[in-house]
Design a protein around this motif. Structure first.
Motif, PDB file in Angstrom:
ATOM      1  N   UNK A   1       0.850  -1.182   0.000  1.00  0.00           N
ATOM      2  CA  UNK A   1       0.000   0.000   0.000  1.00  0.00           C
ATOM      3  C   UNK A   1       0.889   1.237   0.000  1.00  0.00           C
ATOM      4  N   UNK A   2       0.451   2.288  -0.679  1.00  0.00           N
ATOM      5  CA  UNK A   2       1.201   3.542  -0.685  1.00  0.00           C
ATOM      6  C   UNK A   2       0.417   4.588   0.089  1.00  0.00           C
ATOM      7  N   UNK A   3       1.108   5.294   0.978  1.00  0.00           N
ATOM      8  CA  UNK A   3       0.487   6.333   1.800  1.00  0.00           C
ATOM      9  C   UNK A   3       0.308   7.594   0.964  1.00  0.00           C
ATOM     10  N   UNK A   4      -0.921   8.149   0.997  1.00  0.00           N
ATOM     11  CA  UNK A   4      -1.218   9.390   0.287  1.00  0.00           C
ATOM     12  C   UNK A   4      -1.852  10.347   1.297  1.00  0.00           C
ATOM     13  N   UNK A   5      -1.133  11.440   1.621  1.00  0.00           N
ATOM     14  CA  UNK A   5      -1.684  12.424   2.553  1.00  0.00           C
ATOM     15  C   UNK A   5      -1.742  13.812   1.936  1.00  0.00           C
ATOM     16  N   UNK A   6      -0.890  14.079   0.943  1.00  0.00           N
ATOM     17  CA  UNK A   6      -0.854  15.396   0.310  1.00  0.00           C
ATOM     18  C   UNK A   6      -1.552  15.329  -1.044  1.00  0.00           C
ATOM     19  N   UNK A   7      -2.195  16.425  -1.425  1.00  0.00           N
ATOM     20  CA  UNK A   7      -2.891  16.497  -2.711  1.00  0.00           C
ATOM     21  C   UNK A   7      -3.801  15.292  -2.919  1.00  0.00           C
ATOM     22  N   UNK A   8      -4.673  15.061  -1.962  1.00  0.00           N
ATOM     23  CA  UNK A   8      -5.557  13.911  -2.032  1.00  0.00           C
ATOM     24  C   UNK A   8      -6.434  13.971  -3.272  1.00  0.00           C
ATOM     25  N   UNK A   9      -6.516  12.857  -3.996  1.00  0.00           N
ATOM     26  CA  UNK A   9      -7.395  12.843  -5.165  1.00  0.00           C
ATOM     27  C   UNK A   9      -8.848  12.981  -4.721  1.00  0.00           C
ATOM     28  N   UNK A  10      -9.691  13.413  -5.635  1.00  0.00           N
ATOM     29  CA  UNK A  10     -11.109  13.528  -5.303  1.00  0.00           C
ATOM     30  C   UNK A  10     -11.699  12.139  -5.085  1.00  0.00           C
ATOM     31  N   UNK A  11     -12.760  12.088  -4.318  1.00  0.00           N
ATOM     32  CA  UNK A  11     -13.421  10.818  -4.033  1.00  0.00           C
ATOM     33  C   UNK A  11     -13.966  10.238  -5.331  1.00  0.00           C
ATOM     34  N   UNK A  12     -13.723   8.953  -5.527  1.00  0.00           N
ATOM     35  CA  UNK A  12     -14.181   8.298  -6.755  1.00  0.00           C
ATOM     36  C   UNK A  12     -14.725   6.922  -6.437  1.00  0.00           C
ATOM     37  N   UNK A  13     -15.146   6.214  -7.479  1.00  0.00           N
ATOM     38  CA  UNK A  13     -15.654   4.859  -7.295  1.00  0.00           C
ATOM     39  C   UNK A  13     -14.529   3.890  -6.958  1.00  0.00           C
ATOM     40  N   UNK A  14     -13.275   4.348  -7.012  1.00  0.00           N
ATOM     41  CA  UNK A  14     -12.141   3.495  -6.675  1.00  0.00           C
ATOM     42  C   UNK A  14     -11.705   3.721  -5.231  1.00  0.00           C
ATOM     43  N   UNK A  15     -12.570   4.312  -4.433  1.00  0.00           N
ATOM     44  CA  UNK A  15     -12.208   4.625  -3.055  1.00  0.00           C
ATOM     45  C   UNK A  15     -13.160   3.936  -2.093  1.00  0.00           C
ATOM     46  N   UNK A  16     -12.600   3.379  -1.050  1.00  0.00           N
ATOM     47  CA  UNK A  16     -13.378   2.724  -0.011  1.00  0.00           C
ATOM     48  C   UNK A  16     -13.152   3.518   1.265  1.00  0.00           C
ATOM     49  N   UNK A  17     -14.196   4.134   1.795  1.00  0.00           N
ATOM     50  CA  UNK A  17     -14.074   4.966   2.985  1.00  0.00           C
ATOM     51  C   UNK A  17     -14.333   4.139   4.237  1.00  0.00           C
ATOM     52  N   UNK A  18     -13.581   4.440   5.283  1.00  0.00           N
ATOM     53  CA  UNK A  18     -13.729   3.765   6.562  1.00  0.00           C
ATOM     54  C   UNK A  18     -14.382   4.702   7.554  1.00  0.00           C
ATOM     55  N   UNK A  19     -15.170   4.129   8.444  1.00  0.00           N
ATOM     56  CA  UNK A  19     -15.801   4.909   9.495  1.00  0.00           C
ATOM     57  C   UNK A  19     -15.251   4.413  10.822  1.00  0.00           C
ATOM     58  N   UNK A  20     -15.400   5.227  11.848  1.00  0.00           N
ATOM     59  CA  UNK A  20     -14.956   4.810  13.167  1.00  0.00           C
ATOM     60  C   UNK A  20     -16.120   4.301  14.018  1.00  0.00           C
ATOM     61  N   UNK A  21     -17.336   4.299  13.458  1.00  0.00           N
ATOM     62  CA  UNK A  21     -18.471   3.792  14.225  1.00  0.00           C
ATOM     63  C   UNK A  21     -18.479   2.261  14.204  1.00  0.00           C
ATOM     64  N   UNK A  22     -19.363   1.665  14.971  1.00  0.00           N
ATOM     65  CA  UNK A  22     -19.424   0.217  15.089  1.00  0.00           C
ATOM     66  C   UNK A  22     -19.867  -0.430  13.782  1.00  0.00           C
ATOM     67  N   UNK A  23     -19.193  -1.485  13.412  1.00  0.00           N
ATOM     68  CA  UNK A  23     -19.540  -2.217  12.195  1.00  0.00           C
ATOM     69  C   UNK A  23     -20.025  -3.609  12.579  1.00  0.00           C
TER      70      UNK A  23
END
Length: 135
Positions: free
Chosen positions: A92-114
């Motif tokens: 995995x490569x860390x990306x923190x600067x110049x984040x790409x826009x949210x796309x269908x190739x992105x999986x977002x994580x939440x901190x709530x209970x799963x």
């Protein structure tokens, strides 16, 4: 601060995993937020911590270790944009600067209970697959 990890080697290759502030366990165990599907990955392999002070990785006593830029992680290690994180065959490569826009190739994580779906994923969280070996 949000951080994204781009799947460089493994499936789904080229996708991003987006993490908000919080702590996320990576491992094969059903309680983990990210579940790589590889015998090279321990049940609780490492902990990704995203905070206002930066992004950090800590190995959780895994059998095969956690590597950052090819070096074994001992204790907690600060991550910067462009670092590569290797867990078994998964890279995995860390990306923190110049984040790409949210796309269908992105999986977002939440901190709530799963909710755990046995043999699959935590709701909304992926199982990452090993890359196919080529001869």
């Amino acid at each position: 601060m949000d951080v994204r990890l781009k799947v460089v080697q493994g499936k789904p290759r080229g996708h991003f995993l987006r993490f908000p502030v919080g702590e996320f366990v990576i491992g094969r165990g059903p309680e983990c937020h990210v579940r790589p599907n590889s015998e090279w990955i321990s049940r609780q392999h490492c902990l990704l911590r995203v905070g206002a002070d930066g992004v950090f990785i800590r190995d959780l006593g895994s059998t095969n270790g956690t590597l950052v830029n090819g070096s074994l992680v001992v204790g907690e290690r600060h991550l910067v944009s462009g670092d590569t994180l290797q867990l078994g065959p998964l890279v995995l490569q860390v990306v923190t600067a110049n984040l790409p826009t949210i796309s269908d190739r992105e999986i977002a994580f939440r901190t709530d209970t799963a909710v755990v779906n046995p043999g699959k994923t935590l709701t909304g969280y992926p199982v990452l697959e090993e890359p196919e070996l080529t001869s």
